[in-house]
Motif scaffolding. Structure first.
Motif, PDB file in Angstrom:
ATOM      1  N   SER A   1      19.681  39.342  44.291  1.00  0.00           N
ATOM      2  CA  SER A   1      19.938  40.100  43.058  1.00  0.00           C
ATOM      3  C   SER A   1      21.340  40.697  43.025  1.00  0.00           C
ATOM      4  O   SER A   1      21.545  41.844  42.639  1.00  0.00           O
ATOM      5  N   ILE A   2      22.331  39.882  43.428  1.00  0.00           N
ATOM      6  CA  ILE A   2      23.735  40.279  43.382  1.00  0.00           C
ATOM      7  C   ILE A   2      24.489  39.233  42.561  1.00  0.00           C
ATOM      8  O   ILE A   2      24.383  38.038  42.833  1.00  0.00           O
ATOM      9  N   ARG A   3      25.220  39.662  41.582  1.00  0.00           N
ATOM     10  CA  ARG A   3      25.953  38.747  40.696  1.00  0.00           C
ATOM     11  C   ARG A   3      27.440  38.783  41.024  1.00  0.00           C
ATOM     12  O   ARG A   3      28.058  39.851  41.062  1.00  0.00           O
ATOM     13  N   TYR A   4      28.004  37.595  41.290  1.00  0.00           N
ATOM     14  CA  TYR A   4      29.455  37.450  41.410  1.00  0.00           C
ATOM     15  C   TYR A   4      29.898  36.695  40.162  1.00  0.00           C
ATOM     16  O   TYR A   4      29.811  35.467  40.099  1.00  0.00           O
ATOM     17  N   PRO A   5      30.356  37.413  39.125  1.00  0.00           N
ATOM     18  CA  PRO A   5      30.648  36.761  37.843  1.00  0.00           C
ATOM     19  C   PRO A   5      31.691  35.654  37.963  1.00  0.00           C
ATOM     20  O   PRO A   5      32.469  35.590  38.916  1.00  0.00           O
ATOM     21  N   THR A   6      31.680  34.779  36.969  1.00  0.00           N
ATOM     22  CA  THR A   6      32.621  33.664  36.920  1.00  0.00           C
ATOM     23  C   THR A   6      34.050  34.168  37.075  1.00  0.00           C
ATOM     24  O   THR A   6      34.494  35.035  36.321  1.00  0.00           O
ATOM     25  N   PRO A   7      34.795  33.685  38.061  1.00  0.00           N
ATOM     26  CA  PRO A   7      36.149  34.197  38.289  1.00  0.00           C
ATOM     27  C   PRO A   7      37.151  33.626  37.288  1.00  0.00           C
ATOM     28  O   PRO A   7      36.834  32.739  36.481  1.00  0.00           O
ATOM     29  N   SER A   8      38.366  34.129  37.366  1.00  0.00           N
ATOM     30  CA  SER A   8      39.444  33.630  36.507  1.00  0.00           C
ATOM     31  C   SER A   8      39.685  32.163  36.791  1.00  0.00           C
ATOM     32  O   SER A   8      39.633  31.714  37.945  1.00  0.00           O
ATOM     33  N   ALA A   9      39.976  31.405  35.739  1.00  0.00           N
ATOM     34  CA  ALA A   9      40.194  29.973  35.894  1.00  0.00           C
ATOM     35  C   ALA A   9      41.638  29.637  36.230  1.00  0.00           C
ATOM     36  O   ALA A   9      41.939  28.510  36.640  1.00  0.00           O
ATOM     37  N   ASP A  10      42.547  30.591  36.079  1.00  0.00           N
ATOM     38  CA  ASP A  10      43.976  30.300  36.215  1.00  0.00           C
ATOM     39  C   ASP A  10      44.596  30.948  37.449  1.00  0.00           C
ATOM     40  O   ASP A  10      45.804  31.187  37.490  1.00  0.00           O
ATOM     41  N   THR A  11      43.785  31.259  38.456  1.00  0.00           N
ATOM     42  CA  THR A  11      44.328  31.842  39.679  1.00  0.00           C
ATOM     43  C   THR A  11      43.957  30.964  40.868  1.00  0.00           C
ATOM     44  O   THR A  11      42.947  30.256  40.851  1.00  0.00           O
ATOM     45  N   GLU A  12      44.790  31.018  41.899  1.00  0.00           N
ATOM     46  CA  GLU A  12      44.560  30.212  43.098  1.00  0.00           C
ATOM     47  C   GLU A  12      43.255  30.610  43.779  1.00  0.00           C
ATOM     48  O   GLU A  12      42.483  29.768  44.222  1.00  0.00           O
ATOM     49  N   MET A  13      42.999  31.919  43.830  1.00  0.00           N
ATOM     50  CA  MET A  13      41.783  32.436  44.461  1.00  0.00           C
ATOM     51  C   MET A  13      40.711  32.671  43.401  1.00  0.00           C
ATOM     52  O   MET A  13      41.023  33.031  42.262  1.00  0.00           O
ATOM     53  N   PRO A  14      39.440  32.522  43.750  1.00  0.00           N
ATOM     54  CA  PRO A  14      38.349  32.753  42.785  1.00  0.00           C
ATOM     55  C   PRO A  14      38.063  34.244  42.622  1.00  0.00           C
ATOM     56  O   PRO A  14      37.025  34.758  43.038  1.00  0.00           O
ATOM     57  N   LYS A  15      39.015  34.935  42.014  1.00  0.00           N
ATOM     58  CA  LYS A  15      38.889  36.380  41.831  1.00  0.00           C
ATOM     59  C   LYS A  15      38.829  36.715  40.344  1.00  0.00           C
ATOM     60  O   LYS A  15      38.954  35.834  39.484  1.00  0.00           O
ATOM     61  N   HIS A  16      38.670  37.990  40.038  1.00  0.00           N
ATOM     62  CA  HIS A  16      38.492  38.419  38.650  1.00  0.00           C
ATOM     63  C   HIS A  16      39.791  39.045  38.135  1.00  0.00           C
ATOM     64  O   HIS A  16      39.828  40.206  37.710  1.00  0.00           O
TER      65      HIS A  16
END
Length: 491
Positions: free
Chosen positions: A233-248
């Motif tokens: 029950s932990i959500r890691y939302p869809t990260p930014s599409a334009d960054t090298e790392m899958p971050k927000h």
């Protein structure tokens, strides 16, 4: 009385634990007035008041008044201690004399006798006389007793019930024997019998950085394990599409523009118990954000219990690593990116000094984002376990982060600084930095990006091999670099 929270409030309402609110009493309270209901019984009797006032060196300021549930009188300031309404700004003024008179009364047992039980209440009256405070008289409905005989109390519509010990074995209030009061008691008992409906706020964990504290490795791990997160029950939302790392990173963009729509979509992705957002840009650009953006994000995060998580390093280690990162970044003078400053000069920059002041940074993050708490962890500690604990994640196997962005060796970084000090165009700078990556095959993401850009945009022709002495030092580690420049420049 000494609570900073209450002293900052418009009103502090102090009530006994045996009071029960039948309805909202706030419409009956005046903002700037001390207020309380008169006592129900003449405790202590008026003749004892005469003795105590003489001993205390105080005199009446107002005529005596009738008590609430007896045919007797008391001094005007003798109020029922079951409910005091006090302006927050007066708590500091009331605190010392109220305590003083309570201590004084403990030595008046020869007069008070069994009435010592009412010392706090009597001390309040003496405090009001000393400070020349005339308390507003609240109606009985705001402190309605149910422990006295029904004939003495009378009937009425209570707003606050003061029930003392008038409860049955199951904790329900006992009726008084007056029809209106008993309907209020029945209403309260019905409410007490219902199961408590507690709506807990969902948790939001905001990983704010700092940069150069393992953020890239953490973000990759979270994204790769987002499915396992969901199982708990932990959500890691869809990260930014334009960054090298899958971050927000979109949070940073939203705060810069004042349009929080992308961030709002992220926190609305699911109804899991905890949502995790991460980007080191939240500290890196904390002092760059627009006030309107911060106001909107606080409003957005209000629906959550927000914890900000901040990892920090030893100042000298962090400064050295951050210096390298900023020097390699694409040029942005406002953020000191692409700098040619040496380590000392870089460390004296105001924005860098702010990021190194971790206590202030944590407080500023709390204020900026509306965090209920800020958890800081030293990079040398087991900060990953702390992070996973805040997420509410229980690993099923050992968690290890893969290093994804290695720092450059000092000899190669000196060449970066020398490139930045040259009057190169942006394209030429990219080509030169890309040549360093092609030569040294580093594992630094930023340098690899410069190489990829130089290759894809055909920027190698910007290189001038005759300038090699300005970039490379005359030692064996640079053997072959000039030949590489010549080869690249001919492409």
């Amino acid at each position: 009385m000494r609570s900073a929270l209450l002293r900052d409030a418009d009103l502090a309402v102090l009530c006994d634990c045996d009071t029960l609110f039948v309805a909202d009493p706030r419409p009956y309270f005046a903002k700037n007035l001390v207020a309380a209901a008169v006592v129900d019984r003449p405790n202590p009797p008026i003749e004892l008041w005469d003795i105590m006032l003489r001993r205390a060196g105080l005199t009446r300021r107002r005529p005596d008044i009738a008590v609430a549930s007896d045919a007797a009188t008391t001094i005007f300031e003798n109020r029922n201690g079951g409910l005091y309404v006090l302006p927050g700004t007066l708590l500091g003024e009331l605190d010392e004399p109220w305590r003083k008179w309570a201590q004084w009364l403990e030595a008046q047992g020869d007069v008070l006798g069994d009435y010592v039980f009412h010392i706090d209440q009597i001390a309040f009256a003496l405090t009001c006389l000393e400070l020349r405070i005339e308390p507003e008289l609240l109606p009985k409905a705001l402190n309605f007793p149910t422990h006295l005989p029904a004939a003495d109390i009378g009937d009425g519509a209570p707003i606050i019930l003061h029930y003392h010990r008038q409860v049955d074995d199951s904790g329900m209030l006992q009726p008084l024997g007056q029809p209106t009061v008993d309907r209020a008691v029945a209403f309260v008992n019905e409410s007490l019998a219902k199961p408590a409906m507690i709506r807990r706020k969902r948790r939001l964990l905001l990983h704010v950085g700092l940069p150069k504290t393992g953020t890239s490795a953490l973000q990759r791990w979270c994204y790769a394990n987002s499915g396992r997160f969901l199982e708990q029950s932990i959500r890691y939302p869809t990260p930014s599409a334009d960054t090298e790392m899958p971050k927000h990173q979109f949070i940073v963009s939203d705060l810069m523009t004042g349009d929080l729509s992308r961030t709002a979509r992220a926190v609305a992705e699911g109804g899991e118990e905890c949502t995790v957002l991460t980007t080191e840009g939240l500290t890196n650009h904390l002092y760059d954000f627009r006030p309107i953006g911060l106001e909107k994000i606080r409003d957005l995060f209000e629906a959550f219990h927000l914890t900000a998580f901040l990892v920090h390093r030893k100042p000298e280690d962090w400064l050295r690593s951050y210096h390298k990162q900023c020097a390699i970044n694409p040029r942005i003078a406002e953020y000191c990116y692409g700098t040619g400053l040496d380590l000392h000069g870089f460390g004296e920059l105001p924005r860098v000094r702010k990021l190194m002041n971790v206590p202030n940074l944590g407080q500023d993050c709390a204020a900026a984002f509306g965090a209920q708490e800020v958890v800081t962890a030293d990079y040398g500690s087991d900060w990953l376990a702390r992070f996973l604990g805040l997420c509410g994640y229980t690993p099923t196997e050992k968690v290890e982060l893969e290093v994804t962005n290695e720092s450059l060796p000092d000899w190669l970084f000196e060449a970066v600084l020398r490139i930045n000090r040259q009057p190169f165009s942006d394209h030429a700078r990219i080509a030169w930095l890309g040549s360093l990556q092609r030569f040294a095959s580093s594992r630094h993401i930023g340098l690899r990006k410069h190489e990829a850009t130089a290759h894809s945009c055909d920027l190698w022709r910007e290189l001038d091999p005759k300038l090699v002495d300005r970039i490379a030092s005359p030692d064996a580690r640079w053997a072959g670099y000039q030949e590489l420049l010549s080869e690249l420049s001919r492409r």
